[in-house]
Scaffold this motif. Structure first.
Motif, PDB file in Angstrom:
ATOM      1  N   PHE A  50      37.468  41.105  41.301  1.00 55.68           N
ATOM      2  CA  PHE A  50      38.469  41.646  42.221  1.00 55.68           C
ATOM      3  C   PHE A  50      38.442  43.171  42.240  1.00 55.68           C
ATOM      4  O   PHE A  50      38.316  43.815  41.199  1.00 55.68           O
ATOM      5  N   TYR A  51      38.566  43.736  43.416  1.00 59.88           N
ATOM      6  CA  TYR A  51      38.830  45.164  43.553  1.00 59.88           C
ATOM      7  C   TYR A  51      39.937  45.337  44.586  1.00 59.88           C
ATOM      8  O   TYR A  51      40.150  44.474  45.440  1.00 59.88           O
ATOM      9  N   ALA A  58      40.181  42.164  47.241  1.00 59.20           N
ATOM     10  CA  ALA A  58      38.992  41.495  47.766  1.00 59.20           C
ATOM     11  C   ALA A  58      38.075  41.181  46.591  1.00 59.20           C
ATOM     12  O   ALA A  58      38.239  41.716  45.482  1.00 59.20           O
ATOM     13  N   VAL A  59      37.072  40.328  46.838  1.00 64.12           N
ATOM     14  CA  VAL A  59      36.113  39.947  45.799  1.00 64.12           C
ATOM     15  C   VAL A  59      34.753  40.515  46.157  1.00 64.12           C
ATOM     16  O   VAL A  59      34.297  40.387  47.303  1.00 64.12           O
ATOM     17  N   THR A  74      30.542  42.688  49.275  1.00 65.00           N
ATOM     18  CA  THR A  74      31.847  42.047  49.429  1.00 65.00           C
ATOM     19  C   THR A  74      31.671  40.636  49.955  1.00 65.00           C
ATOM     20  O   THR A  74      30.901  40.401  50.894  1.00 65.00           O
ATOM     21  N   ALA A  75      32.383  39.696  49.345  1.00 66.93           N
ATOM     22  CA  ALA A  75      32.364  38.305  49.801  1.00 66.93           C
ATOM     23  C   ALA A  75      33.359  38.130  50.941  1.00 66.93           C
ATOM     24  O   ALA A  75      34.471  38.663  50.885  1.00 66.93           O
ATOM     25  N   ASN A 167      38.010  50.491  53.366  1.00 58.93           N
ATOM     26  CA  ASN A 167      38.122  49.169  53.986  1.00 58.93           C
ATOM     27  C   ASN A 167      36.723  48.617  54.197  1.00 58.93           C
ATOM     28  O   ASN A 167      35.984  49.081  55.066  1.00 58.93           O
ATOM     29  N   GLN A 168      36.355  47.614  53.401  1.00 54.48           N
ATOM     30  CA  GLN A 168      35.002  47.071  53.432  1.00 54.48           C
ATOM     31  C   GLN A 168      34.787  46.006  54.502  1.00 54.48           C
ATOM     32  O   GLN A 168      33.727  45.376  54.540  1.00 54.48           O
TER      33      GLN A 168
END
Length: 758
Positions: A50-51, A58-59, A74-75, A167-168
């Protein structure tokens, strides 16, 4: 027995080596956002888990071993962030799933076989194994916006930029590895055709199995199916000890190669970029938005009659700020006018093409056509357009003009937030000032004048104090006979320049030595303009500008009286081997010259383009402090001016390229000249020296070749300053910050003359 022990020892060593660089994650393991939030690689450099993103989590995979927690994968990146009560489970039946507190499940990975374990590798690759220790899923096969060392972007795959650094989620640009061997950048949502691309590797036709690869030494290249390197994007050969590299397509649409030294606490540094013009990515400013360059940064503007959708998000574009109605009123009068936006390029989505001789006819043709909302004109061709317009950017060298149909009461180009940067609106301030009325306007003006006079008086005394306390700080008017006496009949010549000869003289009963310059080639600007220019230049007082003490305007005789500089010019010191300057002295001289130019460009009452920055015009005082002199060719800009059209001014070898192209000249012309001087200071040689071998004769060309060979790294700032395109050159303020080490110095793009030879 001994052989058995030897075999067991070898087995133990090989097992230990196999486990190095990875950490095992067993079935049944789980993570939560607030406690036990990630699985680390063995070295602790990378983590999977997690971040924080926005107000949730998000993971993904991120760098945990450095202060800059950079996310590299990022998943399910477009899913909304989860809350703190979520759980990441590596279930006993081999599934990797994200579970909410309400029991909702989301797959994080879809392995091709039954999973028995997982691992976060030191390479940054998160992998899942089957019972035979074979990798059945890995994050390296599913990249988002980043490539790590040892990772490949294979054919039919692409990287997609993120919305922003924080924001990924998927952004608006993509880097596609096509099946024809071509690596191409496009806006998201466009077909893979040339008209939509804004960068390409030029390797089309090289086969259907080409990959983009990144090696441990920063070597970024394209590899075909036979293992042949078909294109080097970077040369590689960068340090490998305690240094990591990653390639990322950034939110602004440009993909860059970054390096980070693990022994230092600094941020990632850019060592290569697909483009150095930040307006190159198509669609950066959204629909009806126009991208312009300001001090190397991208600025987004709205078309006339449009306003920004969301000033916090520059890619959201612009919408009309008036209600569109039928184009003619009941009495037949037009409700619209056409407003021109010159030197801009747009996507061509025309519904009609006309051959028209002059641009005014194109403007009229669109105005009279109720179906036409905009038109573009170039080289006698008029293209009628429907809105929205997209992929707009300003290119000063392009003669294309866009005509926009706007309501008669609508104002001109509206400026949006430039890439998230706050900007003041001069027009709103003007309207507000008028509405205050005469009394409210006059009183602040009177107060401002009094404050300014007091401030200028104090500033002159502090900055020009070395000329003596008994003199009037304003430039004094002398008669020609006064100056004849002061110079003993112009007896002792100090030097000659492009605009006149300088003589030694004295004032105040022979107590103060001065330099008297007799102008021989005064610009043809009339008597009144000459006096105005002398007075304005006389108000420029800075420790790195030679003080103007007085002037003579006596018929045909025009002379200037300056403070005397005992150490001659920078050219006298720099190009004479007996007067060697150490490295620190040369860099300090460069800083001080930059400070003087900064004052002319940004801090003067009237913005001044010097137009003739060169070592001969930089004088050295008794302490070898440089002062810029010779304003005979200077160009004063009006308060609302950013550029000027004028005949070529300056000295060959220091003149910016735009002078020769008859393009509008800006303060960046001085930046170019300063760049040449900086290269001369660093290399201790003249800008053009035909006594050297041909490949070394022109300094700016030779300097870039040296830089490409990883030599003379201090040339980087100078190379930025002498770029062919003015908009790419940094402002003198940014140059000064680079020289002082306040801001990072990115790798400069190749000069035009090098690109043309490839």
């Amino acid at each position: 027995m001994a052989s058995l022990l030897f075999f067991l020892l070898l087995l133990a060593i090989s097992t230990t080596e196999a486990q190095q660089g990875e950490s095992n994650v067993n079935l049944g393991s789980f993570l939560t956002p607030t406690t036990n939030s990630s699985w680390l690689s063995r070295s602790g450099l990378y983590a999977f888990g997690f971040y924080q993103q926005a107000n949730g989590y998000a993971v993904g995979v991120f760098l945990a071993g450095i202060s800059e927690k950079t996310v590299v994968w990022t998943a399910n990146r477009d899913n909304p962030p989860v809350l703190a009560d979520a759980t990441l489970n590596f279930t006993t039946d081999g599934r990797l799933i994200l579970q909410s507190a309400q029991g909702k499940e989301t797959n994080i990975a879809s392995p091709s076989d039954s999973a028995t374990s997982a691992s976060m590798l030191d390479s940054g690759n998160f992998v899942i194994y089957n019972s035979n220790k074979k990798i059945i899923w890995q994050s390296f096969d599913n990249p988002t916006n980043t490539l790590l060392q040892g990772q490949r972007l294979r054919a039919r795959n692409e990287l997609v930029s993120s919305v922003s650094e924080s924001n990924q989620s998927a952004g608006i640009f993509r880097l596609a590895m096509q099946t024809d061997g071509h690596l191409v950048q496009y806006p998201v949502g466009t077909p893979d055709t040339a008209e939509y691309s804004y960068w390409a590797s030029g390797t089309n036709g090289q086969g259907d199995n080409v990959s983009l690869c990144l090696d441990d030494d920063g070597h970024l290249y394209l590899l075909n199916s036979t293992g042949t390197n078909i294109k080097n994007l970077t040369g590689g050969g960068y340090p490998t000890k305690d240094t990591i590299y990653l390639m990322r397509i950034d939110a602004d649409g440009i993909f860059r190669l970054y390096s980070h030294n693990l022994d230092k606490n600094g941020n990632f540094s850019v060592i290569w970029s697909s483009s150095y013009v930040k307006c190159d990515p198509k669609g950066l400013c959204g629909l009806n938005g126009l991208c312009t360059i300001n001090d190397q940064d991208a600025n987004c503007l709205c078309l006339p009659g449009f306003a920004s959708v969301d000033q916090r998000n520059w890619s959201s574009g612009c919408v009309r700020n008036f209600t569109a109605e039928s184009c003619k009123s009941k009495d037949g009068n037009m409700k619209y006018i056409m407003q021109a936006v010159p030197n801009t390029v747009w996507e061509d989505n025309s519904f009609a093409i006309l051959s028209i001789l002059i641009k005014e006819d194109c403007e009229a043709a669109c105005l009279e056509d109720c179906n036409c909302e905009a038109a573009t004109y170039k080289d006698g061709i008029c293209r009628k357009q429907k809105l929205p317009l997209r992929f707009g950017r300003r290119v000063l060298s392009d003669l294309n003009i866009a005509f926009i149909k706007v309501g008669i009461s609508t104002s001109t180009i509206n400026r949006t937030e430039p890439m998230g940067r706050e900007e003041k609106s001069g027009k709103n301030i003007l309207i507000l000032g008028i509405s205050l009325g005469a009394f409210g306007l006059i009183m602040p003006v009177i107060s401002g004048i009094a404050f300014y006079r007091n401030r200028v008086w104090s500033y002159r005394l502090s900055n020009c104090g070395n000329v003596g306390t008994g003199m009037d700080v304003s430039p004094r008017s002398f008669t020609y006979s006064d100056l004849e006496k002061m110079t003993n009949g112009f007896k002792e010549e100090l030097g000659r320049g492009s605009s006149g000869t300088v003589y030694k003289g004295t004032i105040w009963n022979d107590q103060k030595i001065v330099a008297v310059k007799r102008l021989e080639k005064v610009l043809r600007e009339g008597e009144k303009e000459f006096q105005t220019e002398m007075k304005v230049i006389g108000r420029t007082h800075h420790k790195n500008l030679v003080c103007l003490l007085g002037y003579c305007h006596d018929g045909e005789n025009k002379l200037l009286v300056y403070e005397y500089m005992s150490n001659g010019s920078l050219a006298d010191i720099l190009f004479k081997p007996e007067k060697k300057l150490c490295w620190n002295e040369r860099i300090e001289i460069a800083r001080n010259i930059a400070k003087g130019i900064l004052y002319l460009h940004e801090e003067c009452e009237s913005q001044i383009i010097h137009c003739d920055i060169k070592p001969q015009n930089i004088l050295m005082d008794e302490y070898r402090c440089p002062k810029i002199s010779d304003f005979g060719l200077a160009k004063l800009l009006k308060p609302d001016q950013t550029n000027t059209n004028t005949a070529i001014r300056g000295t060959k070898g220091y003149v910016a390229p735009e002078w020769h192209r008859n393009q509008p000249v800006t303060i960046k012309a001085d930046v170019y000249s300063f760049g040449i001087v900086l290269l001369e200071l660093i290399c201790y040689r003249k800008s053009v020296d035909w006594d050297l071998p041909e490949e070394e004769a022109i300094l700016e060309e030779w300097a870039y070749y040296c830089f490409q060979a990883h030599d003379l790294s201090k040339l980087v700032i100078g190379l930025w300053c002498v770029l062919d395109e003015p908009s790419l050159r940094p402002s003198i303020k940014k140059v000064l910050l680079m020289l002082e080490g306040t801001v990072d110095i990115p790798i400069p793009p190749s000069p035009t003359y090098l690109l043309s030879t490839r």
